[in-house]
Design a protein around this motif. Structure first.
Motif, PDB file in Angstrom:
ATOM      1  N   VAL A 166       0.661  -1.259   0.195  1.00 15.79           N
ATOM      2  CA  VAL A 166       0.053   0.179  -0.061  1.00 15.79           C
ATOM      3  C   VAL A 166       0.895   1.230   0.079  1.00 15.79           C
ATOM      4  O   VAL A 166       0.726   2.004  -0.628  1.00 15.79           O
ATOM      5  CB  VAL A 166      -0.638  -0.329   1.601  1.00 15.79           C
ATOM      6  N   LYS A 167       2.154   1.259   0.877  1.00 13.21           N
ATOM      7  CA  LYS A 167       2.365   2.573   0.746  1.00 13.21           C
ATOM      8  C   LYS A 167       3.356   2.693  -0.366  1.00 13.21           C
ATOM      9  O   LYS A 167       4.034   4.123  -0.872  1.00 13.21           O
ATOM     10  CB  LYS A 167       3.770   2.012   2.087  1.00 13.21           C
ATOM     11  N   ALA A 168       3.973   1.417  -1.152  1.00 13.94           N
ATOM     12  CA  ALA A 168       4.476   1.643  -2.417  1.00 13.94           C
ATOM     13  C   ALA A 168       3.342   1.953  -3.429  1.00 13.94           C
ATOM     14  O   ALA A 168       3.965   2.967  -4.106  1.00 13.94           O
ATOM     15  CB  ALA A 168       4.958  -0.158  -2.502  1.00 13.94           C
ATOM     16  N   ALA A 169       2.167   2.123  -3.425  1.00 13.18           N
ATOM     17  CA  ALA A 169       1.617   2.421  -4.191  1.00 13.18           C
ATOM     18  C   ALA A 169       1.051   3.921  -4.073  1.00 13.18           C
ATOM     19  O   ALA A 169       0.908   4.418  -5.071  1.00 13.18           O
ATOM     20  CB  ALA A 169       0.358   1.270  -4.458  1.00 13.18           C
ATOM     21  N   ARG A 170       1.292   4.082  -2.960  1.00 12.77           N
ATOM     22  CA  ARG A 170       1.194   5.599  -2.391  1.00 12.77           C
ATOM     23  C   ARG A 170       2.488   6.580  -3.032  1.00 12.77           C
ATOM     24  O   ARG A 170       1.502   7.609  -3.200  1.00 12.77           O
ATOM     25  CB  ARG A 170       0.735   5.210  -0.376  1.00 12.77           C
ATOM     26  N   ARG A 171       3.005   6.296  -2.847  1.00  9.16           N
ATOM     27  CA  ARG A 171       3.816   6.654  -3.404  1.00  9.16           C
ATOM     28  C   ARG A 171       4.708   7.590  -4.892  1.00  9.16           C
ATOM     29  O   ARG A 171       5.021   7.959  -5.180  1.00  9.16           O
ATOM     30  CB  ARG A 171       5.594   6.123  -2.836  1.00  9.16           C
ATOM     31  N   ALA A 172       3.871   5.982  -5.804  1.00  9.37           N
ATOM     32  CA  ALA A 172       3.879   6.029  -7.369  1.00  9.37           C
ATOM     33  C   ALA A 172       2.943   6.726  -7.352  1.00  9.37           C
ATOM     34  O   ALA A 172       2.786   6.897  -8.814  1.00  9.37           O
ATOM     35  CB  ALA A 172       4.194   4.607  -6.938  1.00  9.37           C
ATOM     36  N   THR A 173       1.760   6.970  -7.397  1.00  9.72           N
ATOM     37  CA  THR A 173       0.242   7.683  -7.409  1.00  9.72           C
ATOM     38  C   THR A 173      -0.260   8.272  -6.689  1.00  9.72           C
ATOM     39  O   THR A 173      -0.154   8.267  -5.557  1.00  9.72           O
ATOM     40  CB  THR A 173      -1.175   6.342  -7.991  1.00  9.72           C
ATOM     41  N   GLN A 174      -0.554   9.302  -7.304  1.00  2.58           N
ATOM     42  CA  GLN A 174      -1.646  10.869  -6.664  1.00  2.58           C
ATOM     43  C   GLN A 174      -2.807  10.258  -6.690  1.00  2.58           C
ATOM     44  O   GLN A 174      -3.905  11.395  -6.617  1.00  2.58           O
ATOM     45  CB  GLN A 174      -1.022  11.779  -7.717  1.00  2.58           C
ATOM     46  N   GLY A 175      -3.445   8.904  -7.982  1.00  4.84           N
ATOM     47  CA  GLY A 175      -4.580   9.170  -8.216  1.00  4.84           C
ATOM     48  C   GLY A 175      -5.308   8.378  -7.247  1.00  4.84           C
ATOM     49  O   GLY A 175      -5.513   8.499  -5.624  1.00  4.84           O
ATOM     50  N   THR A 176      -6.656   7.124  -7.730  1.00  6.23           N
ATOM     51  CA  THR A 176      -7.335   7.023  -6.197  1.00  6.23           C
ATOM     52  C   THR A 176      -6.496   5.772  -6.216  1.00  6.23           C
ATOM     53  O   THR A 176      -6.483   4.770  -7.048  1.00  6.23           O
ATOM     54  CB  THR A 176      -8.533   6.741  -6.233  1.00  6.23           C
ATOM     55  N   LEU A 177      -6.189   5.498  -4.462  1.00  9.49           N
ATOM     56  CA  LEU A 177      -5.847   4.019  -4.131  1.00  9.49           C
ATOM     57  C   LEU A 177      -6.912   3.538  -3.272  1.00  9.49           C
ATOM     58  O   LEU A 177      -6.903   3.063  -2.198  1.00  9.49           O
ATOM     59  CB  LEU A 177      -4.422   4.243  -3.305  1.00  9.49           C
ATOM     60  N   VAL A 178      -7.182   1.671  -4.508  1.00  7.14           N
ATOM     61  CA  VAL A 178      -8.084   1.134  -3.655  1.00  7.14           C
ATOM     62  C   VAL A 178      -7.722  -0.285  -3.555  1.00  7.14           C
ATOM     63  O   VAL A 178      -7.054  -0.759  -4.100  1.00  7.14           O
ATOM     64  CB  VAL A 178      -9.467   0.782  -5.020  1.00  7.14           C
ATOM     65  N   VAL A 179      -7.631  -0.650  -2.665  1.00  9.68           N
ATOM     66  CA  VAL A 179      -7.619  -1.830  -1.179  1.00  9.68           C
ATOM     67  C   VAL A 179      -9.020  -3.044  -1.508  1.00  9.68           C
ATOM     68  O   VAL A 179      -9.925  -2.507  -1.162  1.00  9.68           O
ATOM     69  CB  VAL A 179      -7.237  -1.763  -0.247  1.00  9.68           C
ATOM     70  N   ALA A 180      -8.247  -4.359  -2.740  1.00 11.75           N
ATOM     71  CA  ALA A 180      -9.061  -5.117  -2.273  1.00 11.75           C
ATOM     72  C   ALA A 180      -9.296  -6.498  -2.447  1.00 11.75           C
ATOM     73  O   ALA A 180      -7.755  -6.727  -2.449  1.00 11.75           O
ATOM     74  CB  ALA A 180     -10.121  -4.963  -4.215  1.00 11.75           C
ATOM     75  N   GLY A 181      -9.872  -6.809  -1.476  1.00 16.28           N
ATOM     76  CA  GLY A 181      -9.742  -8.364  -1.065  1.00 16.28           C
ATOM     77  C   GLY A 181      -9.405  -8.751   0.466  1.00 16.28           C
ATOM     78  O   GLY A 181      -8.170  -7.844   0.592  1.00 16.28           O
ATOM     79  N   SER A 182      -9.912  -9.319   1.349  1.00 16.48           N
ATOM     80  CA  SER A 182      -9.573  -9.878   2.235  1.00 16.48           C
ATOM     81  C   SER A 182      -9.477  -8.559   3.321  1.00 16.48           C
ATOM     82  O   SER A 182      -8.717  -8.928   4.336  1.00 16.48           O
ATOM     83  CB  SER A 182      -8.296 -10.398   2.894  1.00 16.48           C
ATOM     84  N   VAL A 183     -10.759  -7.816   3.144  1.00 18.03           N
ATOM     85  CA  VAL A 183      -9.994  -6.416   4.339  1.00 18.03           C
ATOM     86  C   VAL A 183     -11.283  -6.850   5.045  1.00 18.03           C
ATOM     87  O   VAL A 183     -12.855  -6.332   4.590  1.00 18.03           O
ATOM     88  CB  VAL A 183     -10.287  -5.086   3.481  1.00 18.03           C
ATOM     89  N   ASP A 184     -11.132  -7.757   6.550  1.00 21.67           N
ATOM     90  CA  ASP A 184     -12.380  -8.437   7.187  1.00 21.67           C
ATOM     91  C   ASP A 184     -12.172  -8.003   8.814  1.00 21.67           C
ATOM     92  O   ASP A 184     -12.891  -8.676   9.450  1.00 21.67           O
ATOM     93  CB  ASP A 184     -12.431  -9.852   7.075  1.00 21.67           C
ATOM     94  N   SER A 185     -11.384  -6.660   9.006  1.00 24.13           N
ATOM     95  CA  SER A 185     -11.427  -5.770  10.310  1.00 24.13           C
ATOM     96  C   SER A 185     -11.360  -4.892  10.501  1.00 24.13           C
ATOM     97  O   SER A 185     -11.051  -4.325   9.217  1.00 24.13           O
ATOM     98  CB  SER A 185     -10.575  -6.932  11.412  1.00 24.13           C
ATOM     99  N   PRO A 186     -11.713  -4.205  11.224  1.00 22.11           N
ATOM    100  CA  PRO A 186     -11.315  -2.892  11.627  1.00 22.11           C
ATOM    101  C   PRO A 186      -9.731  -2.339  11.933  1.00 22.11           C
ATOM    102  O   PRO A 186      -9.452  -1.723  11.351  1.00 22.11           O
ATOM    103  CB  PRO A 186     -12.474  -2.428  13.232  1.00 22.11           C
ATOM    104  N   ASP A 187      -9.081  -3.478  12.128  1.00 22.22           N
ATOM    105  CA  ASP A 187      -7.708  -3.218  12.571  1.00 22.22           C
ATOM    106  C   ASP A 187      -7.281  -3.168  11.215  1.00 22.22           C
ATOM    107  O   ASP A 187      -6.376  -1.855  10.470  1.00 22.22           O
ATOM    108  CB  ASP A 187      -6.916  -4.674  12.904  1.00 22.22           C
ATOM    109  N   ARG A 188      -7.472  -3.601  10.124  1.00 24.05           N
ATOM    110  CA  ARG A 188      -7.247  -3.595   8.421  1.00 24.05           C
ATOM    111  C   ARG A 188      -7.564  -2.266   7.996  1.00 24.05           C
ATOM    112  O   ARG A 188      -7.095  -1.313   7.381  1.00 24.05           O
ATOM    113  CB  ARG A 188      -7.392  -5.406   7.603  1.00 24.05           C
TER     114      ARG A 188
END
Length: 230
Positions: A166-188
């Motif tokens: 996620v951090k690597a993607a954020r460094r490299a894009t100014q656009g929308t960063l969506v994380v998909a799949g297996s987000v299954d808890s408030p901690d995540r």
């Protein structure tokens, strides 16, 4: 009195999907999702008929929500066909696929945003190969092509720490960063917001009750996810 530390806002995209397929009763589920207050909704182009997807998208747009189609096709031509279907359906945004140039060409002039998969998506349900360096390089390439952002399968990574991706993607894009799949808890969800994600998707974890294991109703799952994202 100590004030709580503010964290970046993050959007919740509810996916009408389970095990990477749109659920057959998606139209019946829709009213529950709208009543819960969800403003971003998506689906896959597998699991139900094209006409059902057209109707589901119409209801999403009529409710004032943003619609997404996530491509899960595994061959280049099938991915382009999915993009053509997304254009015909009239979604707001296409997510997934790796042939960014090809899909952008299909979507050209439609006003539909496009968020490709960085890294090396494999199989169905999809896992993600590739290192943080690979993801960062892909994100820079996609940004140079004019993509709206990326759709990152961070918690399905097989070679790297999800949050480092996620951090690597954020460094490299100014656009929308969506994380998909297996987000299954408030901690995540909290971790994704702190790492720089703009949005995340949840489908299966809401349908099977695993986000809030002590609650049985879909409405309760959605309420807890929205609360975690607030």
């Amino acid at each position: 009195m100590t004030r709580p530390i503010a964290r970046p806002a993050i959007d919740f995209i509810f996916m009408f999907t389970r095990a990477d397929q749109t659920v057959q009763d998606c139209l019946e589920v829709f009213d529950v999702v709208v009543s819960a207050g969800v403003k971003h909704m998506g689906f896959k182009d597998v699991g139900v008929s094209f006409d059902t997807l057209v109707e589901l998208n119409r209801r999403i747009k009529d409710a004032g929500a943003t619609s997404y189609l996530e491509v899960v096709s595994t061959t280049p031509e099938a991915c382009l066909n999915s993009a053509r279907a997304a254009r015909d359906i009239g979604v707001d945004c296409v997510m997934g696929g790796t042939d960014a140039a090809g899909i952008l060409s299909v979507l050209d002039g439609s006003g539909i945003g496009y968020l490709p998969f960085p890294g090396r998506p494999i199989g169905h349900p999809t896992a993600l190969g590739g290192t943080a360096t690979d993801v960062e390089a892909d994100c820079r390439k996609f940004e140079s092509l004019g993509c709206s952002g990326v759709d990152l399968l961070a918690y399905r990574a097989t070679e790297a720490d999800p949050l480092e991706l996620v951090k690597a993607a954020r460094r490299a894009t100014q656009g929308t960063l969506v994380v998909a799949g297996s987000v299954d808890s408030p901690d995540r969800i909290r971790a994704l917001a702190e790492a720089g994600a703009n949005a995340f998707t949840v489908g299966s974890a809401a349908f099977d009750g695993s986000f809030s294991p002590r609650k049985g109703a879909l409405a309760s799952q959605l309420g807890d996810i929205l609360e975690a994202a607030a």
